[in-house]
Motif scaffolding. Structure first.
Motif, PDB file in Angstrom:
ATOM      1  N   SER A  20       0.865  -1.249  -0.077  1.00 47.52           N
ATOM      2  CA  SER A  20       0.124   0.156   0.010  1.00 47.52           C
ATOM      3  C   SER A  20       0.914   1.208  -0.091  1.00 47.52           C
ATOM      4  N   TYR A  21       1.260   1.778   0.897  1.00 50.33           N
ATOM      5  CA  TYR A  21       2.196   2.804   1.225  1.00 50.33           C
ATOM      6  C   TYR A  21       3.455   3.054   0.399  1.00 50.33           C
ATOM      7  N   ARG A  22       3.879   1.497   0.534  1.00 50.19           N
ATOM      8  CA  ARG A  22       5.581   1.549   0.028  1.00 50.19           C
ATOM      9  C   ARG A  22       5.140   1.313  -1.740  1.00 50.19           C
ATOM     10  N   ARG A  23       3.988   0.693  -1.898  1.00 48.85           N
ATOM     11  CA  ARG A  23       3.605   0.335  -3.475  1.00 48.85           C
ATOM     12  C   ARG A  23       3.620   1.914  -3.819  1.00 48.85           C
ATOM     13  N   ALA A  24       2.640   2.802  -3.244  1.00 46.80           N
ATOM     14  CA  ALA A  24       2.382   4.180  -3.614  1.00 46.80           C
ATOM     15  C   ALA A  24       3.617   4.966  -3.975  1.00 46.80           C
ATOM     16  N   ILE A  25       4.639   4.804  -2.821  1.00 48.43           N
ATOM     17  CA  ILE A  25       5.954   5.429  -3.192  1.00 48.43           C
ATOM     18  C   ILE A  25       6.653   5.222  -4.502  1.00 48.43           C
ATOM     19  N   GLN A  43      13.359   0.794   1.926  1.00 47.37           N
ATOM     20  CA  GLN A  43      13.831   0.591   3.357  1.00 47.37           C
ATOM     21  C   GLN A  43      15.174   1.322   3.467  1.00 47.37           C
ATOM     22  N   GLN A  44      15.973   1.497   2.496  1.00 47.99           N
ATOM     23  CA  GLN A  44      17.199   1.981   2.590  1.00 47.99           C
ATOM     24  C   GLN A  44      17.120   3.679   2.807  1.00 47.99           C
ATOM     25  N   PHE A  45      15.818   4.325   2.211  1.00 48.13           N
ATOM     26  CA  PHE A  45      15.554   5.687   2.871  1.00 48.13           C
ATOM     27  C   PHE A  45      15.134   5.644   4.408  1.00 48.13           C
ATOM     28  N   LYS A  46      14.208   4.525   4.643  1.00 45.56           N
ATOM     29  CA  LYS A  46      13.946   4.501   6.136  1.00 45.56           C
ATOM     30  C   LYS A  46      14.939   4.666   6.794  1.00 45.56           C
ATOM     31  N   ASP A  47      16.148   3.715   6.744  1.00 42.76           N
ATOM     32  CA  ASP A  47      17.287   3.499   7.562  1.00 42.76           C
ATOM     33  C   ASP A  47      17.998   4.447   7.556  1.00 42.76           C
ATOM     34  N   ALA A  48      17.984   5.458   6.626  1.00 46.57           N
ATOM     35  CA  ALA A  48      18.657   6.901   6.704  1.00 46.57           C
ATOM     36  C   ALA A  48      18.217   7.700   7.685  1.00 46.57           C
ATOM     37  N   ASP A  54       5.760   9.135   4.551  1.00 47.64           N
ATOM     38  CA  ASP A  54       6.015   8.702   3.069  1.00 47.64           C
ATOM     39  C   ASP A  54       5.787   9.579   1.876  1.00 47.64           C
ATOM     40  N   TRP A  55       5.034  10.808   2.181  1.00 42.01           N
ATOM     41  CA  TRP A  55       5.124  11.657   1.141  1.00 42.01           C
ATOM     42  C   TRP A  55       6.540  12.308   1.032  1.00 42.01           C
ATOM     43  N   VAL A 169      -3.967   2.060  25.860  1.00 38.96           N
ATOM     44  CA  VAL A 169      -3.093   1.716  24.706  1.00 38.96           C
ATOM     45  C   VAL A 169      -3.314   3.325  23.810  1.00 38.96           C
ATOM     46  N   CYS A 170      -2.259   3.679  23.209  1.00 36.74           N
ATOM     47  CA  CYS A 170      -2.206   4.806  22.501  1.00 36.74           C
ATOM     48  C   CYS A 170      -1.619   4.594  21.244  1.00 36.74           C
ATOM     49  N   VAL A 171      -1.686   5.743  20.263  1.00 33.51           N
ATOM     50  CA  VAL A 171      -1.128   5.447  19.012  1.00 33.51           C
ATOM     51  C   VAL A 171      -0.239   6.741  18.613  1.00 33.51           C
ATOM     52  N   LEU A 172       1.048   6.406  17.801  1.00 33.63           N
ATOM     53  CA  LEU A 172       1.682   7.426  17.493  1.00 33.63           C
ATOM     54  C   LEU A 172       2.182   6.857  16.000  1.00 33.63           C
ATOM     55  N   THR A 173       1.732   7.587  15.260  1.00 35.74           N
ATOM     56  CA  THR A 173       1.864   7.576  13.811  1.00 35.74           C
ATOM     57  C   THR A 173       2.254   8.385  12.808  1.00 35.74           C
ATOM     58  N   GLY A 174       2.925   8.282  11.788  1.00 35.62           N
ATOM     59  CA  GLY A 174       2.887   9.290  10.833  1.00 35.62           C
ATOM     60  C   GLY A 174       1.765   9.500   9.688  1.00 35.62           C
TER      61      GLY A 174
END
Length: 289
Positions: A20-25, A43-48, A54-55, A169-174
């Motif tokens: 979904s998100y990664r395919r959209a990128i 994932q290489q961008f994520k690891d940086a 994701d935008w 329970v809480c949520v922290l998301t981009g």
């Protein structure tokens, strides 16, 4: 691990976003420019670091691709390594373009770069035409079914029950707020508004610790575990320790996102994760009240 509250990321923890998100990128860059990166390169961008949004990652991937049309001859690994050395994120990617190309070539890259167009295409592909028009308020130009519909659930109902019965329970998301609500409804997790931090609620983004510290305050918790699927998620917990030393913060990484297998485990551990789990479904067993 003794905690008073549980904070969960959504992507790669509660739902699988590989298709979904990664395919959209990947496909947004291809749609706008006719060329793109491999999905594995996300994932290489994520690891940086600095690419919780994701935008923003899409924008950086487009910069890499456009730089390659000029004189930049490095691969994604070389590009993202340099981004990481410059502090990560989109600013780091811009710096790499400026430092790697002559001024005229860099100017051509930035002239061709169109973040607004990339974001619009991304949202149409991810949400699908109908949901895009409802949430974004514009007319869709693409006939898209929406990759959001391809997100499989990673968290078991038993895990949701075990966590919500014992802890706040809480949520922290981009994610934007509306997209977070869709995912939470899909997994059957009811999180009150005051226990959510989404893209719409703060500008800093992970790994800035402000949102995590505020969730600890809102739940009156002395100890908090934050479960995520990226190195930035773990770093958020570590940064919260420094910013709010009177509380205990634990960073837990799961191997159901972009970081997988032994290599993923080693990256989490090198960053300082307190625990690495095969999935969020292993979380209740390691927690005590």
């Amino acid at each position: 691990m003794q905690v008073d509250a549980v904070v969960l990321d959504i992507d790669g923890v509660l739902v699988d976003v590989a298709d979904s998100y990664r395919r959209a990128i990947v496909e947004s860059v291809e749609h706008v420019y006719g060329d793109t990166i491999e999905k594995a390169a996300v994932q290489q961008f994520k690891d940086a670091g600095g690419f919780n949004n994701d935008w923003t990652l899409t924008d950086a991937a487009a910069l890499f691709m456009l730089a390659g049309r000029e004189a930049y001859d490095g691969d994604v690994a070389a590009f993202t390594d340099e981004v990481a050395k410059r502090g990560g994120g989109l600013d780091g990617a811009k710096d790499v373009v400026r430092s790697s190309l002559d001024p005229d070539a860099a100017e051509r890259v930035f002239e061709a770069w169109d973040p607004k167009r990339l974001r619009d295409v991304f949202q149409q592909l991810y949400l699908g035409s109908s949901l895009y028009e409802r949430l974004e308020g514009g007319e869709a130009e693409l006939d898209a079914g929406g990759y959001i519909n391809d997100e499989s659930v990673l968290v078991a109902p038993e895990t949701v029950a075990a966590l919500t019965e014992r802890y706040p329970v809480c949520v922290l998301t981009g994610r934007p707020a509306d997209e977070a609500t869709i995912a939470l409804d899909r997994v059957g997790l009811d999180v009150p508004e005051n226990r959510r931090f989404t893209m719409d609620d703060w500008d800093e983004g992970k790994p800035d610790p402000r949102a995590l510290v505020e969730l600890a305050e809102r739940t009156d918790a002395d100890s908090v575990v934050f479960v995520g699927d990226t190195l930035d998620d773990v770093q958020t917990a570590l940064n919260a320790r420094d910013a709010n030393p009177e509380r205990a913060y634990y960073g837990v990484g799961v191997l159901t996102g972009g970081l997988t297998g032994e290599a993923g485990r080693e990256k989490y551990e090198a960053t300082g994760a307190d625990r690495v789990l095969d999935s969020v479904n292993d979380l209740p067993a390691i927690l005590s009240d």
